[in-house]
Design a protein around this motif. Structure first.
Motif, mmCIF file in Angstrom:
data_model
loop_
_atom_site.group_PDB
_atom_site.id
_atom_site.type_symbol
_atom_site.label_atom_id
_atom_site.label_comp_id
_atom_site.label_asym_id
_atom_site.label_seq_id
_atom_site.Cartn_x
_atom_site.Cartn_y
_atom_site.Cartn_z
ATOM 1 N N ASN A 51 105.285 -12.685 30.825
ATOM 2 C CA ASN A 51 104.584 -12.881 32.091
ATOM 3 C C ASN A 51 103.073 -13.016 31.912
ATOM 4 N N ASN A 52 102.620 -12.933 30.647
ATOM 5 C CA ASN A 52 101.229 -13.218 30.307
ATOM 6 C C ASN A 52 100.262 -12.311 31.074
ATOM 7 N N ARG A 53 100.562 -11.008 31.044
ATOM 8 C CA ARG A 53 99.721 -10.066 31.778
ATOM 9 C C ARG A 53 99.721 -8.693 31.119
ATOM 10 N N ILE A 54 98.658 -7.960 31.372
ATOM 11 C CA ILE A 54 98.593 -6.542 31.013
ATOM 12 C C ILE A 54 98.724 -5.754 32.309
ATOM 13 N N MET A 55 99.619 -4.766 32.289
ATOM 14 C CA MET A 55 99.869 -3.938 33.468
ATOM 15 C C MET A 55 99.167 -2.591 33.318
ATOM 16 N N ARG A 56 98.955 -1.948 34.464
ATOM 17 C CA ARG A 56 98.365 -0.603 34.447
ATOM 18 C C ARG A 56 99.249 0.331 35.282
ATOM 19 N N PHE A 57 99.632 1.448 34.682
ATOM 20 C CA PHE A 57 100.364 2.494 35.395
ATOM 21 C C PHE A 57 99.423 3.684 35.572
ATOM 22 N N SER A 58 99.122 4.020 36.824
ATOM 23 C CA SER A 58 98.229 5.142 37.109
ATOM 24 C C SER A 58 99.046 6.427 37.188
ATOM 25 N N GLU A 59 98.629 7.380 36.373
ATOM 26 C CA GLU A 59 99.399 8.610 36.237
ATOM 27 C C GLU A 59 99.280 9.504 37.478
ATOM 28 N N ASP A 60 98.152 9.431 38.164
ATOM 29 C CA ASP A 60 97.945 10.379 39.267
ATOM 30 C C ASP A 60 98.877 10.119 40.438
ATOM 31 N N ASP A 61 99.124 8.821 40.773
ATOM 32 C CA ASP A 61 99.984 8.560 41.926
ATOM 33 C C ASP A 61 101.121 7.579 41.641
ATOM 34 N N GLY A 62 101.299 7.208 40.371
ATOM 35 C CA GLY A 62 102.413 6.326 40.015
ATOM 36 C C GLY A 62 102.207 4.868 40.391
ATOM 37 N N HIS A 63 100.974 4.506 40.769
ATOM 38 C CA HIS A 63 100.698 3.138 41.196
ATOM 39 C C HIS A 63 100.725 2.180 39.995
ATOM 40 N N VAL A 64 101.375 1.034 40.184
ATOM 41 C CA VAL A 64 101.439 0.004 39.148
ATOM 42 C C VAL A 64 100.665 -1.215 39.622
ATOM 43 N N SER A 65 99.801 -1.750 38.775
ATOM 44 C CA SER A 65 99.013 -2.925 39.153
ATOM 45 C C SER A 65 98.815 -3.823 37.947
ATOM 46 N N VAL A 66 98.363 -5.043 38.209
ATOM 47 C CA VAL A 66 98.046 -5.975 37.128
ATOM 48 C C VAL A 66 96.608 -5.706 36.682
ATOM 49 N N TYR A 67 96.439 -5.419 35.402
ATOM 50 C CA TYR A 67 95.102 -5.162 34.850
ATOM 51 C C TYR A 67 94.438 -6.475 34.440
ATOM 52 N N ARG A 68 95.215 -7.378 33.833
ATOM 53 C CA ARG A 68 94.637 -8.652 33.379
ATOM 54 C C ARG A 68 95.721 -9.732 33.377
ATOM 55 N N GLN A 69 95.382 -10.861 33.979
ATOM 56 C CA GLN A 69 96.257 -12.028 33.902
ATOM 57 C C GLN A 69 95.417 -13.284 34.061
ATOM 58 N N PRO A 70 95.497 -14.256 33.154
ATOM 59 C CA PRO A 70 96.333 -14.246 31.952
ATOM 60 C C PRO A 70 95.797 -13.288 30.882
ATOM 61 N N SER A 71 96.700 -12.865 30.018
ATOM 62 C CA SER A 71 96.329 -11.914 28.971
ATOM 63 C C SER A 71 96.419 -12.552 27.588
ATOM 64 N N MET A 72 96.578 -13.881 27.548
ATOM 65 C CA MET A 72 96.813 -14.596 26.282
ATOM 66 C C MET A 72 98.075 -14.056 25.604
ATOM 67 N N ASN A 73 99.098 -13.751 26.427
ATOM 68 C CA ASN A 73 100.360 -13.192 25.915
ATOM 69 C C ASN A 73 100.103 -12.005 24.991
ATOM 70 N N SER A 74 99.307 -11.068 25.500
ATOM 71 C CA SER A 74 98.955 -9.891 24.701
ATOM 72 C C SER A 74 100.202 -9.125 24.296
ATOM 73 N N ASN A 75 100.133 -8.487 23.140
ATOM 74 C CA ASN A 75 101.222 -7.641 22.656
ATOM 75 C C ASN A 75 100.673 -6.228 22.477
ATOM 76 N N GLY A 76 100.394 -5.813 21.238
ATOM 77 C CA GLY A 76 99.954 -4.449 20.981
ATOM 78 C C GLY A 76 98.549 -4.172 21.511
ATOM 79 N N ASN A 77 98.371 -2.954 22.011
ATOM 80 C CA ASN A 77 97.060 -2.486 22.477
ATOM 81 C C ASN A 77 96.766 -1.127 21.863
ATOM 82 N N THR A 78 95.495 -0.826 21.701
ATOM 83 C CA THR A 78 95.091 0.521 21.300
ATOM 84 C C THR A 78 93.699 0.780 21.876
#
Length: 311
Positions: A51-78
């Protein structure tokens, strides 16, 4: 005789803590990969590669959102020591750093004047050096990247010097190098080989190397753990006690999930997940919550271990 530490499941396996088992905390992705925890914001970033995106899961309230799109088909992050996101991009064929102001710096996109294959996973050492692997999965088709010919003769593991930015090969004998992580003391580097995807006689295992951080060199590579074919492991993390937690998937559904090994390579136990697992990371304010990327979903489980302070 010492009493074993209390744990649910096999003796000494610190997988579950308290009253909860595994939870599915988010779903609706095509291929979830590359999770990384940001303690400053209490969120997990992870890639949804097709889906060519980086997602974000917020721990405090469980909210899921798109952090970056397009992400250049990102794979590993650190994350590096300054709290910046390091990302491996398939279609960009590069490793990037997201600066604190949101701008993107290219860390590596070529070696010897030729394009990298498709960087897959990365880890940052205490000295700021960035180590990443470069298999060919992201250029094999149009689903996880952009189909292209490999320009590198081999599928290498590289180190980027923190001062000069020079890129050097540290290992060149993998079939398909994949996930990697340092032991807590950074004296060992664990690297998955998922070469089995290219042929039945190829490896499906984790190798361990001795690290000379000052010299930027690896030595004494040996097989740390064999994964039962046709399953493979392509992501791993250490906890503070040096145990190795790794993903398992693609093969026998009964093996889908997470494995935990002692620092000596003995299998301590397994966490079963109902989907193929690609990668995982520790998070939470106590670093005792294991986040697990399982194909279409993000799972989480509280453990009685704490992730190594460095991802």
């Amino acid at each position: 005789m010492k009493k074993p530490k209390v744990s649910f499941g096999p003796t000494g396996f610190p997988a579950f803590a308290g009253t909860m088992a595994v939870e599915r905390v988010a779903t609706g992705f095509r291929w979830a990969e590359g999770p990384v925890y940001f303690p400053a914001g209490r969120y997990v970033l992870f890639s949804d590669i097709p889906n060519n995106r980086i997602m974000r899961f917020s721990e405090d309230d469980g909210h899921v959102s798109v952090y970056r799109q397009p992400s250049m088909n990102s794979n590993g992050n650190t994350i590096d020591r300054e709290g910046r996101l390091i990302t491996c991009e398939h279609s960009g064929r590069r490793v990037t750093r997201t600066e604190l102001d949101g701008s993107i710096t290219i860390i590596a996109d070529k070696y010897n004047g030729k394009k990298l294959n498709s960087p897959n996973d990365a880890v940052v050492a205490a000295d700021g050096s960035i180590w990443f692997c470069d298999p060919a999965y992201g250029i094999g088709g149009y689903y996880e990247g952009i189909k292209a010919e490999a320009e590198q003769d081999k599928k290498n593991v590289y180190r980027v010097d923190p001062k000069s930015g020079d890129i050097k090969v540290v290992v060149d004998d993998f079939v398909e190098p994949n996930g990697l992580c340092f032991s807590p003391d950074e004296k060992k580097l664990y690297i998955c080989d998922t070469g089995f995807t290219d042929g039945p006689d190829n490896p499906s295992h984790i190798r361990a190397f001795d690290v000379d951080l000052a010299a930027g060199k690896l030595s004494n590579g040996k097989v740390f753990a064999e994964i039962p074919k046709p399953s493979i492991t392509d992501g791993l993390r250490c906890d503070r006690d040096g145990r190795v937690w790794c993903s398992v998937g693609w093969g026998d559904p009964n093996e889908d999930g997470v494995r935990c090994y002692t620092a000596d390579g003995d299998l301590l136990g397994k966490i079963h997940i109902p989907e193929t697992v690609a990668n995982l990371c520790f998070g939470g304010q106590q670093r005792n919550r294991l986040y697990i990327c399982g194909s279409s979903s993000l799972y989480a489980v509280y453990t009685s271990a704490q992730g190594a302070m460095k991802p």
